[in-house]
Each structure stands twice: as structure tokens, then as C-alpha cells.
Design a protein around this motif. Structure first.
Motif, short mmCIF file in Angstrom:
data_model
loop_
_atom_site.label_atom_id
_atom_site.label_comp_id
_atom_site.label_asym_id
_atom_site.label_seq_id
_atom_site.Cartn_x
_atom_site.Cartn_y
_atom_site.Cartn_z
N LEU A 244 0.84 -1.19 0.00
CA LEU A 244 0.00 0.00 0.00
C LEU A 244 0.88 1.25 0.00
CD1 LEU A 244 -2.43 -1.22 2.80
CD2 LEU A 244 -2.69 -1.53 0.34
N THR A 245 0.64 2.13 -0.95
CA THR A 245 1.44 3.35 -1.07
C THR A 245 0.55 4.58 -0.93
OG1 THR A 245 1.19 3.39 -3.48
CG2 THR A 245 3.08 2.20 -2.59
N GLY A 246 1.17 5.72 -0.73
CA GLY A 246 0.43 6.97 -0.60
C GLY A 246 1.06 7.89 0.41
N HIS A 247 1.59 7.32 1.50
CA HIS A 247 2.29 8.15 2.49
C HIS A 247 3.60 8.67 1.90
CE1 HIS A 247 -0.11 8.00 6.10
NE2 HIS A 247 -0.29 6.70 5.97
N THR A 248 3.96 9.87 2.32
CA THR A 248 5.19 10.49 1.82
C THR A 248 6.28 10.54 2.89
OG1 THR A 248 4.30 12.67 2.38
CG2 THR A 248 3.96 11.88 0.12
N THR A 249 5.96 10.10 4.10
CA THR A 249 6.95 10.02 5.18
C THR A 249 6.85 8.63 5.81
OG1 THR A 249 5.35 11.00 6.72
CG2 THR A 249 6.97 12.49 5.70
N PRO A 250 7.90 8.18 6.53
CA PRO A 250 7.90 6.82 7.10
C PRO A 250 6.69 6.52 7.96
CG PRO A 250 10.09 7.78 7.23
CD PRO A 250 9.20 8.87 6.73
N ILE A 251 6.29 5.25 7.94
CA ILE A 251 5.14 4.78 8.70
C ILE A 251 5.54 4.62 10.17
CG2 ILE A 251 3.34 3.02 8.87
CD1 ILE A 251 3.42 4.53 6.19
N GLU A 252 4.77 5.20 11.08
CA GLU A 252 5.10 5.14 12.50
C GLU A 252 4.14 4.25 13.30
OE1 GLU A 252 7.62 6.58 14.16
OE2 GLU A 252 8.49 7.53 12.41
N SER A 253 2.92 4.02 12.79
CA SER A 253 1.95 3.22 13.54
C SER A 253 0.97 2.54 12.58
CB SER A 253 1.17 4.10 14.54
OG SER A 253 0.29 3.34 15.32
N LEU A 254 0.53 1.34 12.95
CA LEU A 254 -0.39 0.55 12.12
C LEU A 254 -1.46 -0.07 13.01
CD1 LEU A 254 2.14 -1.44 9.91
CD2 LEU A 254 0.57 0.29 9.05
N GLN A 255 -2.63 -0.34 12.43
CA GLN A 255 -3.68 -1.07 13.14
C GLN A 255 -4.64 -1.68 12.12
OE1 GLN A 255 -4.72 -2.92 16.28
NE2 GLN A 255 -3.41 -1.15 16.66
N VAL A 256 -5.08 -2.91 12.40
CA VAL A 256 -6.03 -3.62 11.55
C VAL A 256 -7.36 -3.69 12.29
CG1 VAL A 256 -6.50 -5.77 10.31
CG2 VAL A 256 -4.14 -4.97 10.57
N ASN A 257 -8.48 -3.51 11.57
CA ASN A 257 -9.77 -3.53 12.26
C ASN A 257 -10.16 -4.97 12.62
OD1 ASN A 257 -10.63 -4.50 9.73
ND2 ASN A 257 -12.61 -3.50 9.92
N PRO A 258 -11.16 -5.16 13.51
CA PRO A 258 -11.46 -6.51 14.03
C PRO A 258 -11.75 -7.56 12.96
CG PRO A 258 -12.55 -4.86 15.40
CD PRO A 258 -11.94 -4.12 14.23
N ASN A 259 -12.46 -7.19 11.87
CA ASN A 259 -12.75 -8.19 10.85
C ASN A 259 -11.69 -8.26 9.75
OD1 ASN A 259 -13.23 -5.93 9.28
ND2 ASN A 259 -15.46 -6.15 9.28
N GLU A 260 -10.60 -7.51 9.93
CA GLU A 260 -9.43 -7.54 9.04
C GLU A 260 -9.77 -7.14 7.60
OE1 GLU A 260 -7.49 -11.32 9.46
OE2 GLU A 260 -7.08 -11.02 11.59
N LYS A 261 -10.73 -6.24 7.47
CA LYS A 261 -11.05 -5.71 6.14
C LYS A 261 -10.42 -4.34 5.90
CE LYS A 261 -15.54 -8.04 5.64
NZ LYS A 261 -16.99 -7.85 5.41
N LEU A 262 -10.12 -3.61 6.99
CA LEU A 262 -9.54 -2.28 6.87
C LEU A 262 -8.21 -2.24 7.61
CD1 LEU A 262 -12.65 -0.03 7.69
CD2 LEU A 262 -11.88 -0.79 5.44
N ILE A 263 -7.33 -1.38 7.14
CA ILE A 263 -6.07 -1.14 7.84
C ILE A 263 -5.82 0.37 7.84
CG2 ILE A 263 -4.67 -1.46 5.74
CD1 ILE A 263 -2.47 -2.58 7.58
N VAL A 264 -5.34 0.88 8.97
CA VAL A 264 -5.04 2.30 9.09
C VAL A 264 -3.56 2.45 9.40
CG1 VAL A 264 -5.68 2.32 11.55
CG2 VAL A 264 -5.66 4.47 10.27
N ALA A 265 -2.93 3.45 8.79
CA ALA A 265 -1.51 3.71 8.99
C ALA A 265 -1.29 5.19 9.25
CB ALA A 265 -0.71 3.27 7.76
N GLY A 266 -0.47 5.47 10.27
CA GLY A 266 -0.10 6.84 10.60
C GLY A 266 1.36 7.08 10.31
N SER A 267 1.69 8.26 9.81
CA SER A 267 3.05 8.54 9.38
C SER A 267 3.73 9.55 10.28
CB SER A 267 3.04 9.08 7.94
OG SER A 267 2.52 10.40 7.91
N ARG A 268 4.99 9.79 9.99
CA ARG A 268 5.80 10.72 10.78
C ARG A 268 5.29 12.15 10.65
NH1 ARG A 268 12.03 10.40 9.49
NH2 ARG A 268 11.65 8.31 10.31
#
Length: 657
Positions: free
Chosen positions: A59-83
Motif C-alpha cells: 500500500l502506497t500513498g504516504h510520503t513520510t515513514p510509517i510510525e503506527s499501524l492497526q487492523v480492524n477486528p474483521n481484518e477488512k480495513l487497515i489504518v496507517a499513521g506517518s511521521r
């Protein structure tokens, strides 16, 4: 007649090269325990299936390094936070970015999905906690109260509360319906790394860098018990699905705790280093850790781990329990009320607050979402894992437990493992050649396990830098030869032993010298003696003690320590850098306002010797801090928690500019 084979309780499942640069974050899917997501300095989020060597999706789109990740309970969505503070949510079934959520002003340190509604909570280095509505692309509410970085967030099982853990040594409980702080739990003496709700009862567990695990009652808002006998910081915690015990991940070990009274049921040695996340599936605990560009996964067979009082192990305080033990199978606490449908109360909160705080979609955000994409690297695995979820599910997907290797398997056998055995153990090492380069993730080609000494030596590692176990044993020319000559093996093992003994003896002698000065004088003279020895390891040992008691710090101590901190921050040893950052943070918080005030004050009339001495010390400290600020600025671009520490120091040193 088949002979019963004793299998291992814990073993290493897999090691993969996850990114072309350093890995900065990993997370396991809690629904299946089989999904792994990794984030790196290459600004990508890669999706893996645990035990399989190939990347499923990038998955691409962030322009700075990934600092945190989390997957939702049914594993259909993922969220990523960057620097940079940007947050992106991807739909894994549709293989596309769903939302871009701007709003934070610094690193995203923690994320968590709401158990029912389409909400995400985020915590940042800017000390704020934000609640987001993924459907409406906006911030619902901002919770303010922490004074340092928010390291962990967890929604309660009923979806009504969110708990936060931060570097300011506190755990806070927030009411989502009222939009305010319910209670602040104090008691930890170091940064709180993790927090976790009991799956059924009104109970909260928190783990800290002060090496304690605390249990909090969410009805009486008081501490239930505290486990204090650990030697390393608590890195992650996870309750057993039935709530009978708590699993705590430490440096190279898993500990199983009870809380009424506080006790340790078992300690399992697992060579996972700094474990980053835990998940449970098929009565097996999966743990993942990362170092540089590699990610390793480990398995613990929970069927062989005690979870009750039958065989207490390690820490036992049954003689003087803080709380009388409760009867087995009973609960004195309230049970969570879980709604049968999606949570309605947070939705009412959306309508109430969205007008004032929702970020309206802009053309720039739309452009970001168009530029974000999901590259499917392995079509077969992608269809197998994600596509069937769109069909009617008549039976839940069956995940077989990972087969355990035999107990008597030698460590060195991995280098000469048979193909059939490799298939059974499902182990994938970076040095394996893959026949089809198209199926490999977007990383460098196959990497040999024989590495040169890294520029930064991590604080914890599974083997000495530059050493291999095979170097200490004679080469076996005939594979059938299993017996080794004792004398030959011992001579190999003893290589360099005398040199190491000399080094350790010298270190011990130096520490004895510093200890003698401390016992007969004060902390300043003992630090002077440590600096005079000209051995940074002795300075680090002394600072690790002084850092635990802030009251020991004085202004004249700063003039001695600051030049040593400058050396520590530039050291190749991660543990030295960590100690230097901790000491510098203490100095900045306690003395920088005093230094700037004294330097800005007008000159006094007459002669004031004590004031002149204080002014001289402040000028010296200011000059040293200016020098250190250049080092901090240069290292603020690093990734992960290391980089976060430097960026936090840079914010504290902003007044020097």
C-alpha cells in the motif's frame, strides 16, 4: 509402533526481509492471527500472511515513514499513521485507499479501531487524541490532557470508552459519549507503553518502561494489583480470550500473570528480542518483532503454558496478597454490555461535534487519495485471504495450528534442514532463493544472513555482532557424523574468553571505584570520577541510576554530564543513545527554563558570588546545549521510536534557537 515426539513450547516460525529500508512498525490481525502488516521507512505498508514468504499487497500513498499501524477486528480495513501526522485508511478487499485523515501536527504514535462503529482513534507526539469517523472523513472530537506522546490507545469491549497510555507516566480513561476525561490513573514511574481492557470484566491492564504491570478496577477507579519484579520494560500485553490470565511480552520472554492476588503462572523463554505485537489463534500465541529491515514471527503453544494457580511460577505473593483471591470462575466485577448492532452513542456524538471539528474534503485530499494505491503482489494469496469474505460465509474459515518442531531439534539444524522438514515447520529465512522474482515484495534481492557489523548496534539482539554459532564448532565433513571431540569443541568455545574476562574485570574495577567515591562523597564527585576513567560504559551505568531519581539532579551536575551526553547521542550503541536521550530530556525539563531566565535577567548591582557562580554554570550549560542541539537536529530524521525521541528533544530545545 510410532514413538511420541516431545515438541517445543516456543519456536521461531519465520524471518522475512519485509522492506527495502528499515521497518518502523508491525501489527498482527487479531481476528485470525494470520495476517501481518508492516510499515517502513520506504513509506509503504506491506501485507503478509504469517508463515508465507511473499508479500500479498503493498500500500502506497504516504510520503513520510510509517510510525503506527492497526487492523480492524474483521481484518477488512487497515489504518496507517506517518511521521508527518497524516493518517490513511485502506480497504483491503477493494484494494484501494478509503480515507486520508489530516489533523495531527506530529508523529502518529498509536491507532485503534472501534469494535463496532466505523471509528478510529489516533494518538500523537503532539499529545492529542483524535476520534475519526471513517465514513464522513472527519474528526469527531479531540481529547486533550496528556503532556507527552500518546503511545497506546484501546477502545473498551462495549465501545463506550477509550483508554490512553502516554510517556507522561499516566493512563487516562475517556468517555466517548460525554467527550471528556473519566479518570486518570497514576502510579507508574516511567513511560506507559501499552494498555489493554479485560475482554469481559471492568478491568484494565497497563505495562510501562518502569518494568511494572498494573491492573486497574474500572468501577472503583483504583489499583487492583501491581507486578514489579521484572528486569526489562513491558513491551506488549494481551488477555487470554476467556480473560483467565494476562500474557505480557518482555525482552526475550513471555510471562503469564494473574492479578488477584498478583502472581506469575509461568515464564516462557522466547528469543524474539523486543517483541512488538501479540495475537492468539488456535490456542497458539503469535508474536512478532523487527530489527532493521527484517521481521520475525514466533509461536508459543498455549496448551503447554499454565494459566491458573495449579503450578504458580516465579513471582508469588500469596503470603501477603494486595487483594484477597477470588473463587475460581467467579467475577466480582461488572461485565461489559455489548450492543447487538453498531454503536449508536458515538454516532450521536458525530452529529453534535462534526460541524465544528470535521475537516471538510478538499481537492488536495482527493488528489492524495488518487495517488495512493494498493499494489497486489500475489494474486493467489490475495484472492484466498480477502476475496472469499465477499461471499456468503457458511462456516468460519479454518486455520490449522502451526506444527511445533521437536524439542530435541538442534539450533544449528536450520542451516542444513531438509526440504520436507522445512515444509513442516514452515520457516522462511531471508537467504532462501525464490524461483519467481515477480512474486517477491518490493525489496532488495535475497539477503545473506552473514552481515557486516551494522552502523548502529541495537540494545538487544539475539546473537553477538559478527559471531555465528557454527564458528565455535568444528566443521562436520560427513553429514552422518554426529559425535564431536570434546577437546576440539572446548578449544573453539574458549577462543577470546580470556580477553572478554579482562574487559569485564576492568569494567567491574571501574564501577567499584565510582561506587566507593559515591559512598564516601556525593553524586557530583562520583560522576567526576566516572568521567575521569574515560569509559563511556561506566558513565552509562551511573546515568541509568541517576535517571531514575530526578531529585538527584543539580545544575552543577549538568555541566559535567552534558559533554558526556553529546558523546552518547553519537554512539553506535543503541543503549547508549537511549540513556543519553533520557538524561538530556530530564535536564531540559528541569533546568532549561531556569537557564534561560538567569541568562535573560539584567545584571545585579553589587557583588553576589553565588549568583555569579550560577550565571557561569548557566552560560556553560547553554553553550553545551547549543552544541548538542546540532546533534539532535541531525538525528531527528531517524525512524521509529528512536527518531521520535530525538524529535521530542528538538521540540524541547526550540527555545535555544
Amino acid at each position: 509402533m510410532a514413538v511420541a515426539v516431545t515438541t517445543k513450547t516456543a519456536w521461531k516460525l519465520q524471518e522475512i526481509v519485509a522492506h527495502s529500508s528499515n521497518v518502523s512498525s508491525v501489527v498482527l490481525g487479531k481476528g485470525s492471527g494470520r495476517m501481518l502488516a508492516t510499515g517502513g521507512d520506504d513509506c509503504r505498508v506491506n501485507i503478509w500472511s504469517v508463515s508465507k514468504p511473499n508479500c500479498i499487497m503493498s500500500l502506497t500513498g504516504h510520503t513520510t515513514p510509517i510510525e503506527s499501524l492497526q487492523v480492524n477486528p474483521n481484518e477488512k480495513l487497515i489504518v496507517a499513521g506517518s511521521r508527518s501526522g497524516s493518517i490513511r485508511v485502506w480497504d483491503l478487499e477493494a484494494a484501494k485507499v478509503l480515507r486520508t485523515l489530516p489533523g495531527h501536527k506530529a508523529n502518529i504514535c498509536s491507532l485503534h479501531f472501534h469494535p463496532f462503529g466505523s471509528f478510529v482513534a489516533s494518538g500523537s507526539l503532539d499529545t492529542n487524541i483524535k476520534l475519526w469517523d471513517v465514513r464522513r472523513k472527519g474528526c469527531i472530537f479531540t481529547f486533550k490532557g496528556h503532556t507527552e506522546a500518546v503511545r497506546c490507545l484501546r477502545f473498551s469491549p462495549d465501545g463506550k470508552w477509550v483508554a490512553s497510555a502516554a510517556d507522561d507516566h499516566t493512563v487516562k480513561l475517556w468517555d466517548l459519549t460525554a467527550g471528556k476525561l473519566m479518570f486518570e490513573f497514576t502510579g507508574h514511574t516511567g513511560p506507559v507503553n501499552v494498555v489493554e481492557f479485560h475482554p469481559n470484566e471492568y478491568l484494565l491492564a497497563s505495562g510501562s518502561s518502569d518494568r511494572t504491570v498494573r491492573f486497574w478496577d474500572l468501577e472503583k477507579f483504583q489499583v487492583v494489583s501491581c507486578i514489579e519484579e521484572e528486569a526489562t520494560p513491558v513491551r506488549c500485553v494481551l488477555f487470554n480470550p476467556d480473560g483467565c490470565c494476562l500474557y505480557s511480552g518482555f525482552q526475550d520472554s513471555l510471562r503469564v500473570y494473574g492479578w488477584e492476588p498478583e502472581r506469575c503462572f509461568d515464564v516462557v523463554l522466547v528469543n524474539w528480542g523486543k517483541v512488538a505485537d501479540l495475537s492468539i489463534s488456535n490456542n497458539q500465541l503469535i508474536g512478532v518483532s523487527f530489527a532493521q529491515s527484517t521481521v520475525s514471527s514466533f509461536v508459543v503453544d498455549l496448551s503447554r503454558v499454565p494459566k491458573s494457580d495449579s503450578i504458580p511460577h516465579g513471582l508469588i505473593r500469596d503470603d501477603q496478597p494486595l487483594v484477597p483471591p477470588t473463587p475460581t470462575g467467579s467475577s466480582l466485577r461488572r461485565i461489559y454490555d455489548r450492543p447487538s448492532t453498531s454503536c449508536a452513542k458515538p454516532q450521536s456524538r458525530v452529529k453534535h461535534n462534526s460541524e465544528s471539528e470535521r475537516h471538510s474534503p478538499s481537492s488536495e485530499d482527493d488528489r492524495d487519495e488518487k495517488e495512493s494505491k494498493a499494489e497486489i503482489k500475489n494474486q493467489e494469496d490475495y484472492k484466498e485471504i480477502f476475496q472469499p469474505k465477499n461471499a456468503i460465509c457458511r462456516t468460519p474459515p479454518r486455520n490449522e495450528p502451526f506444527p511445533a518442531p521437536p524439542e530435541d531439534e538442534p539450533v544449528a539444524a536450520k542451516e542444513a534442514v531438509k526440504p520436507s522438514q522445512a515444509a513442516d515447520v514452515q520457516t522462511s529465512l531471508p537467504k532462501q532463493e525464490l524461483p519467481d522474482p515477480v512474486q517477491r515484495p518490493p525489496i532488495a534481492s535475497s539477503t545473506s544472513l552473514t552481515r557486516t557489523e551494522p552502523s548502529v548496534i541495537p540494545a538487544a539482539r539475539n546473537e553477538p555482532i559478527g559471531l555465528k554459532a557454527s564458528d565455535f564448532l568444528p566443521a562436520v565433513k560427513n553429514q552422518s557424523q554426529t559425535e564431536l571431540v570434546d577437546e576440539e569443541a572446548m578449544s573453539q568455545i574458549r577462543k577470546g574468553h580470556e580477553t572478554m574476562c579482562v574487559v569485564l574485570t576492568s569494567r567491574h574495577k571501574n564501577l567499584d571505584t565510582v561506587r566507593a567515591v559515591w559512598s564516601t562523597s556525593d553524586i557530583k564527585n562520583s560522576l567526576d570520577s566516572a568521567v575521569a576513567i574515560n569509559d563511556l560504559s561506566v558513565v552509562v551505568d551511573l546515568l541509568n541510576i541517576v535517571n531514575q531519581k530526578a531529585s538527584l539532579w543539580k545544575l552543577d551536575l549538568c555541566t559535567i554530564v552534558l559533554p558526556q551526553i553529546e558523546k552518547l547521542l553519537q554512539s553506535k550503541y543503541e543503549s547508549y543513545v537511549q540513556t543519553g536521550c533520557t538524561s538530556l530530556k530530564l535536564i531540559l525539563q528541569r533546568f532549561l527554563p531556569l537557564i534561560t531566565d538567569i541568562l535573560a535577567a539584567p545584571p545585579s548591582v553589587g557583588v553576589d558570588i553565588s549568583r555569579e557562580e550560577r550565571l557561569h554554570k548557566c552560560k556553560l550549560c547553554y553553550k553545551q546545549l547549543k552544541n548538542i542541539s546540532n546533534v539532535v537536529k541531525n538525528k531527528s530524521g531517524l525512524s521509529g521510536r528512536h527518531g521520535s525521541a530525538f524529535r521530542e528533544l528538538l521540540l524541547l530545545m526550540a527555545v535555544l534557537e
